[in-house]
Structures are given as C-alpha cells and as structure tokens.
Design a protein around this motif. Structure first.
Motif, PDB file in Angstrom:
ATOM      1  N   PHE A 274      45.781  68.644 -19.395  1.00 35.05           N
ATOM      2  CA  PHE A 274      46.803  68.547 -18.415  1.00 35.05           C
ATOM      3  C   PHE A 274      46.793  69.435 -17.296  1.00 35.05           C
ATOM      4  N   ASP A 275      45.669  70.311 -17.310  1.00 30.37           N
ATOM      5  CA  ASP A 275      45.879  71.592 -16.327  1.00 30.37           C
ATOM      6  C   ASP A 275      45.746  71.107 -14.931  1.00 30.37           C
ATOM      7  N   GLY A 276      45.230  69.950 -14.543  1.00 27.87           N
ATOM      8  CA  GLY A 276      45.087  69.456 -13.229  1.00 27.87           C
ATOM      9  C   GLY A 276      46.682  69.161 -12.437  1.00 27.87           C
ATOM     10  N   ILE A 277      47.513  68.912 -13.058  1.00 21.08           N
ATOM     11  CA  ILE A 277      48.675  68.476 -12.822  1.00 21.08           C
ATOM     12  C   ILE A 277      49.425  69.632 -11.968  1.00 21.08           C
ATOM     13  N   GLU A 278      50.200  69.295 -10.981  1.00 22.87           N
ATOM     14  CA  GLU A 278      50.587  70.454 -10.034  1.00 22.87           C
ATOM     15  C   GLU A 278      51.966  70.831 -10.556  1.00 22.87           C
ATOM     16  N   VAL A 279      52.148  71.663 -11.375  1.00 25.06           N
ATOM     17  CA  VAL A 279      53.361  72.122 -11.815  1.00 25.06           C
ATOM     18  C   VAL A 279      53.371  73.730 -11.448  1.00 25.06           C
ATOM     19  N   ASP A 280      54.648  74.269 -11.644  1.00 24.95           N
ATOM     20  CA  ASP A 280      54.943  75.408 -11.129  1.00 24.95           C
ATOM     21  C   ASP A 280      54.297  76.587 -12.023  1.00 24.95           C
ATOM     22  N   PHE A 281      54.229  76.319 -13.414  1.00 24.17           N
ATOM     23  CA  PHE A 281      53.764  77.299 -14.205  1.00 24.17           C
ATOM     24  C   PHE A 281      52.972  76.619 -15.266  1.00 24.17           C
ATOM     25  N   PHE A 282      52.046  76.905 -15.728  1.00 28.25           N
ATOM     26  CA  PHE A 282      51.134  76.059 -16.938  1.00 28.25           C
ATOM     27  C   PHE A 282      50.700  77.158 -17.821  1.00 28.25           C
ATOM     28  N   PHE A 283      50.966  76.776 -19.118  1.00 25.18           N
ATOM     29  CA  PHE A 283      50.443  77.438 -20.137  1.00 25.18           C
ATOM     30  C   PHE A 283      49.781  76.737 -20.951  1.00 25.18           C
ATOM     31  N   SER A 284      48.322  77.124 -21.253  1.00 24.07           N
ATOM     32  CA  SER A 284      47.530  76.295 -22.183  1.00 24.07           C
ATOM     33  C   SER A 284      47.525  76.454 -23.595  1.00 24.07           C
ATOM     34  N   LEU A 285      47.245  75.543 -24.130  1.00 20.81           N
ATOM     35  CA  LEU A 285      47.341  75.438 -25.799  1.00 20.81           C
ATOM     36  C   LEU A 285      46.074  75.030 -26.243  1.00 20.81           C
ATOM     37  N   GLY A 286      45.025  75.329 -25.319  1.00 17.58           N
ATOM     38  CA  GLY A 286      43.502  75.120 -25.687  1.00 17.58           C
ATOM     39  C   GLY A 286      43.059  73.745 -25.488  1.00 17.58           C
ATOM     40  N   LYS A 287      41.819  73.533 -25.978  1.00 20.04           N
ATOM     41  CA  LYS A 287      41.308  72.318 -25.716  1.00 20.04           C
ATOM     42  C   LYS A 287      42.074  71.173 -26.521  1.00 20.04           C
ATOM     43  N   GLU A 288      41.794  70.072 -25.874  1.00 17.62           N
ATOM     44  CA  GLU A 288      42.218  68.779 -26.491  1.00 17.62           C
ATOM     45  C   GLU A 288      41.802  68.537 -27.911  1.00 17.62           C
ATOM     46  N   ASN A 289      42.950  68.202 -28.720  1.00 18.88           N
ATOM     47  CA  ASN A 289      42.850  67.801 -30.132  1.00 18.88           C
ATOM     48  C   ASN A 289      42.526  68.855 -30.847  1.00 18.88           C
ATOM     49  N   GLN A 290      42.698  70.429 -30.459  1.00 20.63           N
ATOM     50  CA  GLN A 290      42.323  71.507 -31.302  1.00 20.63           C
ATOM     51  C   GLN A 290      43.774  71.797 -31.620  1.00 20.63           C
ATOM     52  N   LEU A 291      44.164  71.414 -33.089  1.00 17.91           N
ATOM     53  CA  LEU A 291      45.273  71.546 -33.263  1.00 17.91           C
ATOM     54  C   LEU A 291      45.522  73.136 -33.689  1.00 17.91           C
ATOM     55  N   GLU A 292      44.532  73.729 -34.389  1.00 21.23           N
ATOM     56  CA  GLU A 292      44.724  75.037 -34.818  1.00 21.23           C
ATOM     57  C   GLU A 292      44.755  76.085 -33.772  1.00 21.23           C
ATOM     58  N   ASP A 293      44.073  75.646 -32.450  1.00 25.29           N
ATOM     59  CA  ASP A 293      44.462  76.573 -31.305  1.00 25.29           C
ATOM     60  C   ASP A 293      45.722  76.373 -30.845  1.00 25.29           C
ATOM     61  N   ALA A 294      46.458  75.105 -30.928  1.00 26.54           N
ATOM     62  CA  ALA A 294      47.621  74.992 -30.166  1.00 26.54           C
ATOM     63  C   ALA A 294      48.591  75.491 -31.266  1.00 26.54           C
ATOM     64  N   ALA A 295      48.400  75.545 -32.428  1.00 30.60           N
ATOM     65  CA  ALA A 295      49.279  76.439 -33.449  1.00 30.60           C
ATOM     66  C   ALA A 295      49.236  77.860 -32.946  1.00 30.60           C
ATOM     67  N   HIS A 296      47.913  78.476 -32.591  1.00 34.04           N
ATOM     68  CA  HIS A 296      47.728  79.906 -32.525  1.00 34.04           C
ATOM     69  C   HIS A 296      48.549  80.191 -31.231  1.00 34.04           C
ATOM     70  N   LEU A 297      48.608  79.563 -30.300  1.00 38.22           N
ATOM     71  CA  LEU A 297      48.869  79.795 -28.989  1.00 38.22           C
ATOM     72  C   LEU A 297      50.533  79.418 -28.436  1.00 38.22           C
ATOM     73  N   LEU A 298      51.103  78.576 -29.283  1.00 38.22           N
ATOM     74  CA  LEU A 298      52.199  77.915 -28.954  1.00 38.22           C
ATOM     75  C   LEU A 298      53.545  79.010 -28.890  1.00 38.22           C
ATOM     76  N   TYR A 299      53.629  79.699 -29.680  1.00 38.17           N
ATOM     77  CA  TYR A 299      54.750  80.601 -29.682  1.00 38.17           C
ATOM     78  C   TYR A 299      54.652  81.612 -28.216  1.00 38.17           C
ATOM     79  N   GLU A 300      53.431  82.264 -28.038  1.00 39.38           N
ATOM     80  CA  GLU A 300      53.307  83.156 -26.949  1.00 39.38           C
ATOM     81  C   GLU A 300      53.662  82.068 -25.632  1.00 39.38           C
ATOM     82  N   ALA A 301      53.061  80.801 -25.716  1.00 41.69           N
ATOM     83  CA  ALA A 301      53.544  80.140 -24.488  1.00 41.69           C
ATOM     84  C   ALA A 301      54.902  79.924 -24.281  1.00 41.69           C
ATOM     85  N   LEU A 302      55.669  79.535 -25.565  1.00 39.88           N
ATOM     86  CA  LEU A 302      57.161  79.479 -25.190  1.00 39.88           C
ATOM     87  C   LEU A 302      57.761  80.739 -24.599  1.00 39.88           C
ATOM     88  N   ARG A 303      57.198  81.773 -25.365  1.00 39.81           N
ATOM     89  CA  ARG A 303      57.871  83.322 -24.846  1.00 39.81           C
ATOM     90  C   ARG A 303      57.535  83.364 -23.441  1.00 39.81           C
TER      91      ARG A 303
END
Ligand code: TXA
Ligand code: MG
Length: 342
Positions: A274-303
């Motif tokens: 989703f990185d190409g979309i022109e938003v004001d702020f983007f926080f990555s949850l890692g590569k597509e379909n890598q659920l473990e990465d998304a779990a690892h990064l989620l709370y920091e992104a929310l913060r």
C-alpha cells in the motif's frame, strides 16, 4: 518520581540492571521489564500495596485482573489448586511462551487486587531471557499487565514505557524490542471446554493440536469483571480515530481521496503493497502476507500516529488466520468496530 532506565543488553550495566530491579520489587515498588510479547509492569504478586501501584501508574480499572508471571512450574503450588489435566498439558507444550492459562486460585494466597476478587488466576511463564532471569533472581511470582497507560497500545520498546509512565514508576529494565509484539493468548482452563479469552501468539490451531477442541470467546460486552482485556474498556487506541477498510488498493485510494476532499489528514498503517498511495503519513507493517512482521510492528505504528497531525487512521484488514486472528482482534478494538465509509 524519577524513572530510571537501565539496559541489560549492555554488559557494563547488565548486573546493575538486575540487582536494582530485584531491589525495587522487594521494596514493594513497580518495575517494567521486557517479555517476548510486550513490556510488562511488574510488582510482587503477594504484596497488595505494591500491586495497587500498578493500577495507579497505568490508570487501570480495578476490576481488570492481572497476569501472574513465574519462572518455574513449582511456584504454582503456592497460589493455585486443582490444576486441570488439560492445563498441565498446555504448560508442557507451550511454556515458557506466550500462553496465559486461567487456573483455579488457592484462597488467600495472592494479593486480592491481582485477581480483582475472582476465584481464578491467569498465569504465564514468559520466554524472554530477561524476564526469566529477573523472575529467577526474585524467586517470587510477579503480577504484570502490559506497561502502557490504560487504553494505549502495549509497549514493544523500553522507550514506549518511558513515554507512557515516566515519573509514575521508578525503574525500567531495557532489554530491547520485544519479539512477538502482541500480548499472550489467554486460555481459560477452568471452563469445561478450554476457551480462548484473548487470541495471541499461541493460536487456536496450535492449541487444538495438543488438547483437542477449544472455544473462542465471542463476547465483547461483558457487564461483569472483564474476562479478557478489551471486552469492556477501550484498548490499543491512538488519539485519532482508527477505521478498518478492505485490503484493496482501490478501496484505500478512494477513501484517501474522500478524506483529502474534506481537508483532513490521514495516516495509513498497512503492509508495503500500500506504500504507493499518497497519504499524509504511512507506517509499514512489513511485507504483504507476513503476519508475524505485522504483529511485531503494529503497536509501534499505532503509537507513531500520535506523533503526527493525522485526523484519522486507516488500516486495511488482515486475514484471520494464525496470528492474523490476534492482529484483527486488536485492530477491531483499536477501531472500536468502525469501518471507513465514504
Ligand atoms: O503478553 C502478555 O500477556 C503481557 C505480558 C506483560 O505478559 N501482559 C498483559 O497483561 O497483556 P494485561 O493485563 O494487559 O492483560 C491481561 C488480561 C487481563 O486484562 C484479564 O482480562 C486477563 O488477562 N485475565 C487475567 N486474569 C484473569 C482471570 N482470572 N480470569 C480471566 N481473565 C483474566
Ligand atoms: Mg494490556
């Protein structure tokens, strides 16, 4: 109160970190420390006054019970009774690890405020070397919820703890970023069929392989003492409202267009596709379909959203498979069930 933070990853401060943490805990104070899931805010579980400081520092409602952390199974004898066979099997299979097991409480053993007056207690043996070392040195069970202000995402780094609790707790053991990034699975073993009260790193599939059928708690509105976090109180939420959205580039693009036409700023928390979309702020949850990465990064992104001027936060949903169930459980709570509608 000044909050001290000491790294135990650093050889020159490691010994001091553990010694001070143990001293503070023995003196009836609270100490934050890393586990393999998130940072916990601990106090000696038999010391009611110490445990009350956890609730004070977090701003946590008193009717929300705490998880007790142990380093050795033998410690259970002091505060649990009649441990079901199925619970024993779970301990053998998943401890140390991100599984909290609800067991019958031995009366008059732990401080009452640990269990919020319930006749059961949630226990886990964390897998993080720092948590285990601290518990082994202390030689007492430690009550510890996540070390965040109540309602905020759990801390996955020592700096998140400092951000939320600076001046409110005396000591943080810094052991770097936590691994899993979402809180432990909570499994109620006091019910006839074991029931998952909170999904986490140990998934339903993993449990069922070992103990057979497991129920999932669907209740989200519980008038009694909450059986699992988020059932009654707001959780994991940044300041700006969070909205879930279909995991489609087109859907997100349309939403962003609509938000911008209202002169609002939007943060997007999503996998890299989703990185190409022109938003004001983007926080990555890692590569597509890598659920473990998304779990690892989620709370920091929310913060991180709280450090931006975003008026709202969009999060494309994840599939509810494996740890995706836990990710979606936290996201639905962060969003308070809201979906973005144009
Ligand atoms: O990964 C984790 O579990 C982290 C780390 C620090 O260990 N801890 C954590 O604690 O997430 P906390 O307090 O944020 O979530 C614990 C939840 C409580 O909110 C409660 O609903 C549930 O576990 N729980 C604890 N004791 C319980 C009991 N006796 N019956 C039902 N649920 C219980
Ligand atoms: Mg929590």
């Amino acid at each position: 109160m000044k909050t001290e933070i000491v790294s135990v990853d650093n050889l020159s401060t490691k010994e001091l970190g553990y010694t001070q943490a143990v001293a503070f805990l023995n003196a009836g104070e609270t100490v934050a420390f890393p586990t393999e899931t998130v940072y916990g805010l601990g106090a000696v579980a038999t010391n009611e006054k110490a445990v009350s400081k956890i609730f004070g520092a977090k701003g946590r409602p008193q009717d929300n019970p705490l998880i007790v952390h142990i380093a050795e199974k033998e410690e259970l004898n002091a505060f649990t009774a009649n441990i079901p066979k199925i619970a024993q099997v779970c301990m053998d299979a998943f401890w140390p690890g991100p599984l909290t097991i609800i067991l019958p409480l031995k009366p008059n053993s732990l401080a009452k405020n640990v269990t919020a007056g319930l006749d059961s207690v949630g226990v886990r043996m964390p897998e993080h070397p720092v948590a285990l070392e601290l518990l082994r040195r202390l030689k007492q069970p430690v009550a510890a919820p996540s070390a965040n202000r109540s309602g905020k995402p759990s801390p996955t780094k020592a700096e998140h703890v400092l951000h939320d609790l600076s001046g409110k707790i005396p000591f943080i053991v810094d052991g770097g970023a936590t691994g899993i990034g979402l809180e432990s699975t909570v499994l109620d073993c006091t019910s006839k069929i074991p029931t998952i009260l909170r999904p986490g790193g140990v998934t339903k599939e993993m449990l069922e392989k070992v103990i057979g059928p497991v129920n999932e708690s669907k209740s989200t509105d519980n008038a009694e003492a909450p059986r699992a976090p988020g059932m009654k109180y707001a959780h994991y939420a940044p300041n700006a409202p969070v909205y879930l959205i279909d995991a489609s580039i087109q859907a997100v693009q349309d939403a962003v267009k609509s938000i911008h036409s209202n002169h609002e700023k939007v943060a997007l928390i999503a996998s890299e596709q989703f990185d190409g979309i022109e938003v004001d702020f983007f926080f990555s949850l890692g590569k597509e379909n890598q659920l473990e990465d998304a779990a690892h990064l989620l709370y920091e992104a929310l913060r991180s959203c709280d450090e931006t001027e975003a008026d709202l936060v969009l999060v494309p949903i994840f599939s509810k498979q494996g740890v995706g169930t836990a990710i979606m459980n936290r996201l639905e709570k962060a969003a308070n069930g809201n979906w973005y509608k144009i």
